[in-house]
Design a protein around this motif. Structure first.
Motif, mmCIF file in Angstrom:
data_model
loop_
_atom_site.group_PDB
_atom_site.id
_atom_site.type_symbol
_atom_site.label_atom_id
_atom_site.label_comp_id
_atom_site.label_asym_id
_atom_site.label_seq_id
_atom_site.Cartn_x
_atom_site.Cartn_y
_atom_site.Cartn_z
ATOM 1 N N ASP A 165 0.720 -1.133 0.138
ATOM 2 C CA ASP A 165 -0.081 0.024 -0.154
ATOM 3 C C ASP A 165 0.857 1.133 0.109
ATOM 4 O OD1 ASP A 165 -2.255 -1.496 -0.069
ATOM 5 O OD2 ASP A 165 -2.581 -1.290 2.061
ATOM 6 N N ALA A 166 1.965 1.156 0.855
ATOM 7 C CA ALA A 166 2.823 2.332 0.782
ATOM 8 C C ALA A 166 3.343 2.665 -0.466
ATOM 9 C CB ALA A 166 3.968 2.237 1.799
ATOM 10 N N VAL A 167 3.813 1.517 -1.391
ATOM 11 C CA VAL A 167 4.422 1.601 -2.476
ATOM 12 C C VAL A 167 3.406 2.112 -3.459
ATOM 13 C CG1 VAL A 167 5.256 0.533 -4.710
ATOM 14 C CG2 VAL A 167 5.934 -0.199 -2.293
ATOM 15 N N ASP A 171 4.280 6.312 -1.271
ATOM 16 C CA ASP A 171 5.236 6.797 0.033
ATOM 17 C C ASP A 171 6.235 6.167 0.377
ATOM 18 O OD1 ASP A 171 6.034 7.717 2.549
ATOM 19 O OD2 ASP A 171 3.612 7.506 3.340
ATOM 20 N N LEU A 172 7.691 6.964 -0.236
ATOM 21 C CA LEU A 172 8.771 6.142 -0.283
ATOM 22 C C LEU A 172 9.383 6.050 1.085
ATOM 23 C CD1 LEU A 172 10.961 5.630 -2.635
ATOM 24 C CD2 LEU A 172 11.985 7.898 -1.874
ATOM 25 N N ASP A 173 9.203 6.877 1.831
ATOM 26 C CA ASP A 173 9.822 6.695 3.404
ATOM 27 C C ASP A 173 9.069 5.601 3.972
ATOM 28 O OD1 ASP A 173 11.788 8.606 3.047
ATOM 29 O OD2 ASP A 173 10.526 10.210 3.923
ATOM 30 N N LYS A 176 10.069 2.059 2.497
ATOM 31 C CA LYS A 176 11.465 1.707 3.044
ATOM 32 C C LYS A 176 11.213 1.255 4.429
ATOM 33 C CE LYS A 176 14.348 4.565 0.577
ATOM 34 N NZ LYS A 176 15.539 5.917 0.513
ATOM 35 N N LYS A 177 10.420 1.922 5.386
ATOM 36 C CA LYS A 177 10.385 1.331 6.649
ATOM 37 C C LYS A 177 9.781 0.059 6.738
ATOM 38 C CE LYS A 177 7.898 2.557 10.857
ATOM 39 N NZ LYS A 177 6.881 3.551 11.495
ATOM 40 N N LEU A 178 8.860 -0.400 5.923
ATOM 41 C CA LEU A 178 7.996 -1.463 5.840
ATOM 42 C C LEU A 178 8.650 -2.645 5.247
ATOM 43 C CD1 LEU A 178 4.477 -0.387 5.594
ATOM 44 C CD2 LEU A 178 5.308 -1.364 7.501
ATOM 45 N N TYR A 179 9.644 -2.330 4.332
ATOM 46 C CA TYR A 179 10.249 -3.363 3.606
ATOM 47 C C TYR A 179 10.743 -4.570 4.351
ATOM 48 C CZ TYR A 179 13.893 -5.591 0.600
ATOM 49 O OH TYR A 179 14.518 -6.433 -0.181
ATOM 50 N N ALA A 180 11.826 -4.326 5.310
ATOM 51 C CA ALA A 180 12.391 -5.396 5.821
ATOM 52 C C ALA A 180 11.464 -6.227 6.837
ATOM 53 C CB ALA A 180 13.493 -4.890 6.655
ATOM 54 N N GLU A 223 12.931 -3.252 -3.897
ATOM 55 C CA GLU A 223 14.164 -2.708 -3.168
ATOM 56 C C GLU A 223 14.876 -1.809 -3.988
ATOM 57 O OE1 GLU A 223 18.206 -4.238 -1.060
ATOM 58 O OE2 GLU A 223 17.065 -5.452 -2.358
ATOM 59 N N LYS A 224 15.215 -2.075 -5.193
ATOM 60 C CA LYS A 224 16.106 -1.155 -6.021
ATOM 61 C C LYS A 224 15.411 0.108 -6.273
ATOM 62 C CE LYS A 224 19.006 -1.208 -10.197
ATOM 63 N NZ LYS A 224 19.465 -2.100 -11.335
ATOM 64 N N SER A 225 14.184 0.085 -6.691
ATOM 65 C CA SER A 225 13.544 1.432 -6.835
ATOM 66 C C SER A 225 13.452 1.819 -5.764
ATOM 67 C CB SER A 225 11.975 0.999 -7.168
ATOM 68 O OG SER A 225 11.822 0.422 -8.478
ATOM 69 N N LEU A 226 13.245 1.644 -4.585
ATOM 70 C CA LEU A 226 13.459 2.462 -3.480
ATOM 71 C C LEU A 226 14.397 3.127 -3.096
ATOM 72 C CD1 LEU A 226 10.892 0.325 -1.279
ATOM 73 C CD2 LEU A 226 10.228 2.510 -2.432
ATOM 74 N N TRP A 227 15.524 2.253 -2.759
ATOM 75 C CA TRP A 227 16.700 2.704 -2.419
ATOM 76 C C TRP A 227 17.813 3.239 -3.437
ATOM 77 C CZ3 TRP A 227 14.269 -0.724 0.475
ATOM 78 C CH2 TRP A 227 13.986 -0.456 2.067
ATOM 79 N N ASP A 228 17.837 2.453 -4.747
ATOM 80 C CA ASP A 228 18.760 2.939 -5.705
ATOM 81 C C ASP A 228 18.321 4.148 -6.629
ATOM 82 O OD1 ASP A 228 21.138 2.670 -7.181
ATOM 83 O OD2 ASP A 228 19.927 1.626 -8.710
#
Length: 378
Positions: A165-167, A171-173, A176-180, A223-228
């Protein structure tokens, strides 16, 4: 995620049961004299004997090629029934197994640890009364572990949905918080999840693990989209929905997974191998650097399997159980040094000396853990 499995692997296939045993003594030592040699190379998979009766079987593998290889035994429908990964050039490995059902199988050698592999058909004949004997304590352990893996899948979906849902909300932040956290249940039960070989390539494959022509989907693409890339595209929003669809498929099918005492034990060892070969190196979460969260989940899953098997393992090999208790505690203590708030430090801030300490702790646990299957199979 371990080396990519073929996307052609069927989810549920033949009822044949093959349970892998690593580091066995007793029966396995006796069988070692009759071991079936497998010579793997870059272009061959030579199996010395292609027909043998059901019962205890030992495969002695020698990698004579120039590439790291892995060896799989498949039942009908390409169901993965046992495997040994990361067999380096010029090295040897051993898989001891109990095949309870007659039928047709295949042995695959996979140079480079990719693709369908070089295959050799084998036939298992006859039956084994001893293989069919039940141990109530082990039956209880299997039942409890089956409940655990289903629980992990059930608990993963709500967190994964929040991540998706965040994606989709851009909502980038928050994503990222919910990824792991969205990956924890998967990482705890990864060997069972990966037994459905068509789900893992959709959800957990890294870019360098893609097969020719395969579309990249799943956690690591996001992951690549969010951080890279540091941005969320319309394609990513569609991939978030696809991830949930694939995880729901996993949730629905995990209850049908074939679980045995020795597959639990060997699965625990596989989880430690995941840590040693991918988490400690930083290879798995190369963009987010959330490797330590994966590390923790892998260790938790391995310890759960061990705890359930411990009553039998301790009776059969008290010294091994004591060593495993000691080494699990040591690994968890080593990992705790990198706690930061509710999570862990970003792995790119962990220096090489500290990574070496973590690796040493994992290897100290992996060695006795490789003997757990043998202890429960005595």
């Amino acid at each position: 995620m371990r080396a990519l499995r073929s996307s052609a692997v069927a989810a549920v296939a033949a009822a044949a049961v093959l349970t892998a045993v690593s580091g066995c003594s007793g029966k396995a030592d006796k069988n070692a004299a009759d071991a079936i040699a497998i010579k793997a190379s870059d272009d061959k998979c030579e199996v010395a004997k292609t027909s043998f009766p059901a019962g205890d079987v030992t495969f002695k593998i020698e990698n004579k090629g120039s590439k790291v290889t892995e060896v799989y035994v498949y039942a009908e429908g390409d169901r993965i029934v046992t495997e040994r990964e990361n067999i380096g050039p010029g090295t040897k490995a051993e898989i001891t197994a109990t095949i309870k059902k007659a039928g047709s199988y295949e042995i695959a050698c996979k140079p480079g640890m990719k693709g369908d592999g070089i295959r050799q058909k084998i036939t298992v004949t006859g039956g084994s009364e001893k293989a069919e004997k039940k141990n109530p304590e082990l039956d209880k352990a299997v039942a409890a572990y089956r409940t655990y893996v289903q629980q992990q899948a059930d608990e993963t979906l709500p967190v994964a949905q929040k991540f998706a849902d965040a994606v989709k909300n851009g909502d980038l932040d928050e994503a990222k918080k919910l990824y792991a956290p969205s990956r924890t249940g998967w990482e705890r039960t990864e060997p069972v999840a990966e037994s459905f070989g068509d789900i893992d390539p959709k959800t957990d494959v890294r870019e360098d693990g893609l097969e020719k022509g395969q579309t990249w989907t799943g956690w690591h693409k996001l992951e690549k989209s969010l951080w890279d890339a540091k941005q969320i595209t319309d394609e990513d929003k569609k991939l978030a929905d696809q991830l949930i669809t694939d995880l729901k498929d996993w949730q629905k099918r995990v209850g049908t997974a074939e679980i045995t005492p020795t597959s639990m034990a060997n699965g625990a060892k596989e989880l430690l191998d995941e840590v040693a070969t991918r988490k400690v190196t930083g290879e798995e979460e190369r963009y987010s650097h959330t490797d330590l969260a994966d590390f923790e989940a892998n260790v938790e899953g391995a310890e759960k399997a061990y705890d359930l098997l411990k009553p039998v393992a301790a009776k059969n090999d008290a010294a091994l159980a004591a060593e495993l208790d000691k080494q699990f505690a040591a690994v968890k203590k080593a990992l705790a040094d990198y706690r930061e708030g509710d999570g862990y430090k970003s792995y790119d801030t962990v220096g090489q000396d500290d990574r070496k300490k973590l690796s040493d702790a994992v290897n100290a646990l992996a060695e006795p853990l490789s003997k757990l299957a043998g202890a429960v199979a005595k």
